[in-house]
Design a protein around this motif. Structure first.
Motif, short mmCIF file in Angstrom:
data_model
loop_
_atom_site.label_atom_id
_atom_site.label_comp_id
_atom_site.label_asym_id
_atom_site.label_seq_id
_atom_site.Cartn_x
_atom_site.Cartn_y
_atom_site.Cartn_z
N PHE A 96 0.83 -1.20 0.00
CA PHE A 96 0.00 0.00 0.00
C PHE A 96 0.87 1.26 0.00
CE2 PHE A 96 -3.29 -2.92 1.58
CZ PHE A 96 -4.38 -2.50 0.82
N VAL A 97 0.39 2.24 -0.75
CA VAL A 97 0.94 3.59 -0.70
C VAL A 97 0.00 4.47 0.11
CG1 VAL A 97 1.63 5.60 -2.06
CG2 VAL A 97 2.11 3.29 -2.92
N ASP A 98 -1.28 4.35 -0.19
CA ASP A 98 -2.33 4.97 0.61
C ASP A 98 -3.59 4.14 0.41
OD1 ASP A 98 -3.74 5.92 -1.78
OD2 ASP A 98 -2.29 7.55 -1.87
N ALA A 99 -4.73 4.61 0.92
CA ALA A 99 -5.95 3.80 0.91
C ALA A 99 -6.51 3.57 -0.49
CB ALA A 99 -7.01 4.45 1.79
N THR A 132 0.31 -10.78 5.37
CA THR A 132 0.10 -9.34 5.43
C THR A 132 1.38 -8.55 5.71
OG1 THR A 132 -0.50 -9.59 7.77
CG2 THR A 132 -2.31 -9.50 6.17
N ASP A 133 2.47 -9.26 5.99
CA ASP A 133 3.69 -8.59 6.45
C ASP A 133 4.34 -7.72 5.39
OD1 ASP A 133 3.99 -11.28 5.47
OD2 ASP A 133 6.14 -11.08 5.80
N THR A 134 4.07 -7.97 4.10
CA THR A 134 4.70 -7.16 3.03
C THR A 134 3.76 -6.12 2.44
OG1 THR A 134 4.08 -8.79 1.34
CG2 THR A 134 6.23 -9.08 2.41
N LEU A 135 2.57 -5.97 3.03
CA LEU A 135 1.56 -5.07 2.46
C LEU A 135 1.73 -3.60 2.87
CD1 LEU A 135 -1.74 -7.17 2.77
CD2 LEU A 135 -0.47 -6.62 0.68
N ALA A 136 2.63 -3.33 3.82
CA ALA A 136 2.81 -1.96 4.34
C ALA A 136 1.49 -1.42 4.87
CB ALA A 136 3.38 -1.04 3.25
N LEU A 137 0.86 -2.19 5.74
CA LEU A 137 -0.45 -1.82 6.29
C LEU A 137 -0.40 -0.52 7.08
CD1 LEU A 137 -1.71 -5.32 7.51
CD2 LEU A 137 -2.48 -4.06 5.49
N ASP A 138 0.78 -0.20 7.63
CA ASP A 138 0.91 1.03 8.41
C ASP A 138 0.63 2.27 7.57
OD1 ASP A 138 3.42 0.06 7.19
OD2 ASP A 138 4.23 1.98 7.88
N LYS A 139 0.81 2.15 6.25
CA LYS A 139 0.56 3.29 5.37
C LYS A 139 -0.92 3.66 5.30
CE LYS A 139 4.83 3.79 3.82
NZ LYS A 139 5.19 3.37 2.47
N ILE A 140 -1.79 2.70 5.66
CA ILE A 140 -3.23 2.98 5.58
C ILE A 140 -3.90 2.90 6.96
CG2 ILE A 140 -3.48 2.28 3.18
CD1 ILE A 140 -4.47 -0.43 4.18
N GLY A 141 -3.08 2.79 8.01
CA GLY A 141 -3.63 2.78 9.36
C GLY A 141 -4.24 1.46 9.79
N LEU A 142 -3.87 0.36 9.14
CA LEU A 142 -4.34 -0.96 9.54
C LEU A 142 -3.23 -1.72 10.25
CD1 LEU A 142 -6.48 -2.38 6.58
CD2 LEU A 142 -7.28 -1.54 8.80
N LYS A 143 -3.63 -2.63 11.13
CA LYS A 143 -2.65 -3.45 11.83
C LYS A 143 -3.18 -4.87 11.93
CE LYS A 143 0.20 -3.73 16.01
NZ LYS A 143 0.53 -3.10 17.32
N ALA A 144 -2.36 -5.83 11.52
CA ALA A 144 -2.75 -7.23 11.64
C ALA A 144 -2.51 -7.72 13.05
CB ALA A 144 -1.95 -8.07 10.64
#
Length: 466
Positions: free
Chosen positions: A119-122, A275-287
């Motif tokens: 992810f870059v953004d949502a 999910t570890d390579t998705l860069a979830l922090d860029k969209i405010g999600l956390k697994a």
């Protein structure tokens, strides 16, 4: 400079969940893009999970039949088949499956991007292509369907040539005389029956008191008996302390002090969401700790335009449920009515196989629901006598007064097929959901389906209704 593409719906992952979402959105006229990090579509289901393991099971089942039937025994010695030979035969189905499902995407004009998504953004996803170049994709809605992979504890050397997980076991190049399987969940039990069917000695290590405790107790008992009958040594209430692997074999040291020796180890204890390579922090999600995402009943994450389906959201982690979840997510994106998948039948492809839907006896007893049981043993059906697959039972749990079907549990040949007959009746409204249906319906003879009539008659006799 990264290429840019814009979609109405962007799906990350081309497994069953991703395919369900992509096909539903594409058929509704939406512009759909799909990102897949494997060389072909199908996800882990096709390349590492359901399809190869069930194909392997099918080949082993034929090997067992070859050993049992006198006519086949006279034609050759199936016991000489090695694991790599059996695996090679089972693997033939994978490219055919990939080609078939690739055609689905092409015909529905869904564009496939091969690469690693982040992810870059949502509304924006960056895709790292196999050649190192990058594409930037934007979308109004995004569906995460990245699946899962085997959980790997950090203190076990999975790079060792005698240590495997449920993915890498499909690349094993030798035939172990003795295999240790740590983890007696669905995958562990399936592989225990597969390898024992090849004549390999199996030690199955279970950290719990019983096998597959979510199943009906009678089915659990049947599975335990038949695994042991096949030569599997099942060890309950055991936890590992360490694994020692050398060029000569593997030693599993348990906290109880036992030391189990084998030629190879199959670690089959849990899975982790991809999910570890998705860069979830860029969209405010956390697994969570197992890499899984939380969703609501619309399969929506905490980010409004981002949905998640399949193994990456956890239970029930079934290919069948994942596909329906993908379709449901697409329906929600399209503003249509959808269902939250809670009624998927369980299918466990041990030898013999298991399938169930609805409540178990323990659950009904705990809820103080008056119920009765109707059983049909496969050995008493003509079709089973003909096929030689006489091991098994179909049991129907029903309300003792209203006769409503409350649960169906099947152990034996074709259980995963047989279950759907009962599922169809369970899903009927009111009086149409009744065990009496099976008594008042004529079944083809000889078939395994007629076990429903036998079980219904047995159950109704218990409540003196006939």
């Amino acid at each position: 400079m990264a290429k840019k593409h814009h979609y109405d719906v962007l799906v990350i992952g081309a497994g069953p969940g991703g395919e369900g979402a992509a096909m539903a959105a594409a058929k509704a006229g939406k512009r759909v893009g799909v990102i897949e990090n494997r060389p072909g579509v199908g996800g882990g289901c096709v390349h590492k999970g359901t399809i190869p393991s069930k194909s392997l099971r099918h080949v082993v089942k034929q090997v067992i039949r070859h050993k049992v039937y006198p006519l086949f025994r006279a034609m050759g010695d199936a016991q000489r088949l090695s694991y790599p030979e059996v695996l090679a035969e089972a693997s033939r189905v994978i490219p055919r499956y990939v080609d078939l499902h690739t055609d689905y995407y092409i015909r529905n004009r869904a564009t496939i991007h091969m690469g690693e998504a982040s992810f870059v953004d949502a509304n924006t996803v960056s895709v790292k292509l196999p050649d190192g170049a990058r594409e930037r994709l934007t979308a109004e809605h995004i569906v995460v369907a990245t699946g899962s992979r085997p959980y790997r504890p950090s203190d076990i050397d999975f790079g060792h040539p005698r240590v495997y997980d449920s993915d890498t076991i499909l690349n094993m190049k030798h035939t172990p005389r003795n295999l240790i399987i740590y983890g007696a969940g669905v995958i562990g039990c399936e592989y225990a029956s597969i390898f024992s069917g090849l004549g390999i000695k199996v030690d199955l290590i279970n950290s719990r008191e019983h096998l597959l405790t979510f199943l009906d107790d009678e089915i659990c008992d049947a599975l335990s008996y038949h695994l042991r009958d096949m030569g599997v040594t099942v060890r309950h209430n055991e936890e590992y302390e360490s694994v020692e692997a050398t060029e000569r074999g593997v030693t599993l040291k348990l906290k109880s002090g036992k030391r189990i020796h084998g030629d190879a180890l199959l670690w089959s204890n849990g899975r982790t969401g991809n999910t570890d390579t998705l860069a979830l922090d860029k969209i405010g999600l956390k697994a969570d700790g197992r890499g899984q995402l939380e969703v609501n009943e619309r399969y929506q994450t905490n980010v409004e335009n981002i949905y998640a389906v399949g193994d990456v959201i956890g239970w029930p982690s079934l290919a069948s449920a994942s596909y329906d979840q993908g379709r449901a997510a697409a329906s929600n994106i399209l503003g249509q009515a959808s269902r939250y998948v809670t009624d998927a039948p369980t299918g466990i492809y041990t030898l013999p196989e298991i399938s169930s839907i609805g409540k178990t006896e323990s659950e009904l007893t705990a809820a103080k629901i008056p119920y009765e049981v109707g059983r049909a043993f496969f050995k008493n059906t003509a079709r089973a006598q003909i096929s030689g697959e006489k091991v098994g039972v179909l049991k129907i749990l029903f309300h003792a007064e209203s006769l409503e079907i409350l649960g169906i549990h099947c152990f034996g040949a074709e259980a995963s097929e047989i279950i759907h007959i009962g599922q169809a009746i369970m899903n009927q409204d009111g009086e149409a959901n009744s065990i009496a249906y099976f008594v008042n319906t004529t079944f083809n003879y000889p078939t395994m389906a007629e076990a429903y009539r036998t079980a219904a008659l047995d159950g109704l006799n218990r409540v003196q209704r006939i």
